[in-house]
Design a protein around this motif. Sequence first.
Motif, PDB file in Angstrom:
ATOM      1  N   THR A  38       0.836  -1.198   0.000  1.00  0.00           N
ATOM      2  CA  THR A  38       0.000   0.000   0.000  1.00  0.00           C
ATOM      3  C   THR A  38       0.870   1.247   0.000  1.00  0.00           C
ATOM      4  OG1 THR A  38      -1.744  -1.159   1.221  1.00  0.00           O
ATOM      5  CG2 THR A  38      -1.806   1.250   1.239  1.00  0.00           C
ATOM      6  N   ARG A  39       0.561   2.183  -0.889  1.00  0.00           N
ATOM      7  CA  ARG A  39       1.331   3.418  -0.988  1.00  0.00           C
ATOM      8  C   ARG A  39       0.378   4.606  -1.115  1.00  0.00           C
ATOM      9  NH1 ARG A  39       6.664   2.253  -1.597  1.00  0.00           N
ATOM     10  NH2 ARG A  39       7.204   0.163  -2.369  1.00  0.00           N
ATOM     11  N   ARG A  40       0.946   5.822  -0.926  1.00  0.00           N
ATOM     12  CA  ARG A  40       0.150   7.047  -0.997  1.00  0.00           C
ATOM     13  C   ARG A  40       0.650   7.937  -2.133  1.00  0.00           C
ATOM     14  NH1 ARG A  40      -2.478   8.055   3.885  1.00  0.00           N
ATOM     15  NH2 ARG A  40      -3.584   9.682   2.701  1.00  0.00           N
ATOM     16  N   TRP A  41      -0.260   8.758  -2.659  1.00  0.00           N
ATOM     17  CA  TRP A  41       0.094   9.695  -3.730  1.00  0.00           C
ATOM     18  C   TRP A  41      -0.838  10.896  -3.652  1.00  0.00           C
ATOM     19  CZ3 TRP A  41       3.969   8.364  -7.304  1.00  0.00           C
ATOM     20  CH2 TRP A  41       4.199   9.302  -8.316  1.00  0.00           C
ATOM     21  N   ASP A  42      -0.271  12.084  -3.791  1.00  0.00           N
ATOM     22  CA  ASP A  42      -1.065  13.306  -3.823  1.00  0.00           C
ATOM     23  C   ASP A  42      -1.246  13.769  -5.268  1.00  0.00           C
ATOM     24  OD1 ASP A  42      -1.290  13.394  -1.056  1.00  0.00           O
ATOM     25  OD2 ASP A  42       0.525  14.609  -0.821  1.00  0.00           O
ATOM     26  N   MET A  43      -2.418  14.276  -5.584  1.00  0.00           N
ATOM     27  CA  MET A  43      -2.699  14.707  -6.959  1.00  0.00           C
ATOM     28  C   MET A  43      -3.697  15.863  -6.967  1.00  0.00           C
ATOM     29  SD  MET A  43      -5.517  12.069  -8.545  1.00  0.00           S
ATOM     30  CE  MET A  43      -6.035  13.345  -9.701  1.00  0.00           C
ATOM     31  N   VAL A  44      -3.779  16.503  -8.108  1.00  0.00           N
ATOM     32  CA  VAL A  44      -4.788  17.533  -8.357  1.00  0.00           C
ATOM     33  C   VAL A  44      -5.683  17.041  -9.483  1.00  0.00           C
ATOM     34  CG1 VAL A  44      -5.203  19.904  -9.076  1.00  0.00           C
ATOM     35  CG2 VAL A  44      -3.233  19.378  -7.634  1.00  0.00           C
ATOM     36  N   GLY A  45      -6.983  17.138  -9.290  1.00  0.00           N
ATOM     37  CA  GLY A  45      -7.924  16.690 -10.314  1.00  0.00           C
ATOM     38  C   GLY A  45      -8.850  17.810 -10.734  1.00  0.00           C
ATOM     39  N   ARG A  46      -9.366  17.727 -11.948  1.00  0.00           N
ATOM     40  CA  ARG A  46     -10.332  18.684 -12.445  1.00  0.00           C
ATOM     41  C   ARG A  46     -11.709  18.407 -11.839  1.00  0.00           C
ATOM     42  NH1 ARG A  46      -9.105  23.538 -14.631  1.00  0.00           N
ATOM     43  NH2 ARG A  46      -7.389  23.396 -16.127  1.00  0.00           N
ATOM     44  N   ALA A  47     -12.257  19.374 -11.110  1.00  0.00           N
ATOM     45  CA  ALA A  47     -13.597  19.219 -10.552  1.00  0.00           C
ATOM     46  C   ALA A  47     -14.658  19.358 -11.636  1.00  0.00           C
ATOM     47  CB  ALA A  47     -13.827  20.256  -9.455  1.00  0.00           C
ATOM     48  N   THR A  48     -14.234  19.842 -12.806  1.00  0.00           N
ATOM     49  CA  THR A  48     -15.181  20.093 -13.898  1.00  0.00           C
ATOM     50  C   THR A  48     -15.293  18.939 -14.877  1.00  0.00           C
ATOM     51  OG1 THR A  48     -13.381  21.155 -15.118  1.00  0.00           O
ATOM     52  CG2 THR A  48     -14.818  22.588 -13.809  1.00  0.00           C
ATOM     53  N   ARG A  49     -14.611  17.847 -14.626  1.00  0.00           N
ATOM     54  CA  ARG A  49     -14.606  16.750 -15.601  1.00  0.00           C
ATOM     55  C   ARG A  49     -16.009  16.218 -15.860  1.00  0.00           C
ATOM     56  NH1 ARG A  49     -10.514  11.728 -15.959  1.00  0.00           N
ATOM     57  NH2 ARG A  49      -9.387  13.397 -17.011  1.00  0.00           N
TER      58      ARG A  49
END
Length: 219
Positions: A38-49
């Motif tokens: 198990t690993r972690r990752w931070d990301m930014v996503g488009r809320a408008t998708r």
Amino acid sequence: MADDLCSSRSKVIDVDVKHATPWLEFRSLTYLDPTGATRRWDMVGRATRSESVKSKGIDAVCVFATLRKKGEEDTTLLVRQFRPPMNGETIELPAGLVDADEDPIVAALRELKEETGYVGTVAGDPSAPRGGVPAMTPALPLSPGLSNETVALVRVDVDLDAPENANPRQQLEGSEFITVLRVPIAGLRRTLDAFAQRGYNVFAGLYTMALGMEMGEGR
């Protein structure tokens, strides 16, 4: 050996939205790597998708326009604008987000008109057979280590002899300040190098395309 591990075993198992705005979400992901750890990752996503059939899950479009006028060499359109994350001006293709339930090609023609004032028509055939050049690419990730945002490149033709392109006028929103640059298609990579030398930030996808065009010409 690294290739003994099948990356298809990896998958995201949890998404925690840490912060959201009308446009973006900061998400903390939990995923399994190929070993099952198990690993972690931070990301930014488009809320408008939008996942509608029309939008094809494409977040944004960028436009490569070919401007044609009898007796003149073909040119294309670039845009220059200040981008706060870069704290500087960028050189990009005309581009913008795809609205909910909007066809990406329709979005491309709309964004071209709004940002540059030019009226275009779709180049090629979206369903071109093998060997043909399609009007639109598939959804392409922009920065997959940071975001799930995707973009499609749309090819557009602009007839400079047409009445609707005699006096192009931008239709910008109040927060947009965009300078339109009309440059020759021939030698595009060298043009971009000149912008970079002057301190402008050239969009990676645009530079890569210009380099590929140059390589295709055997230079």
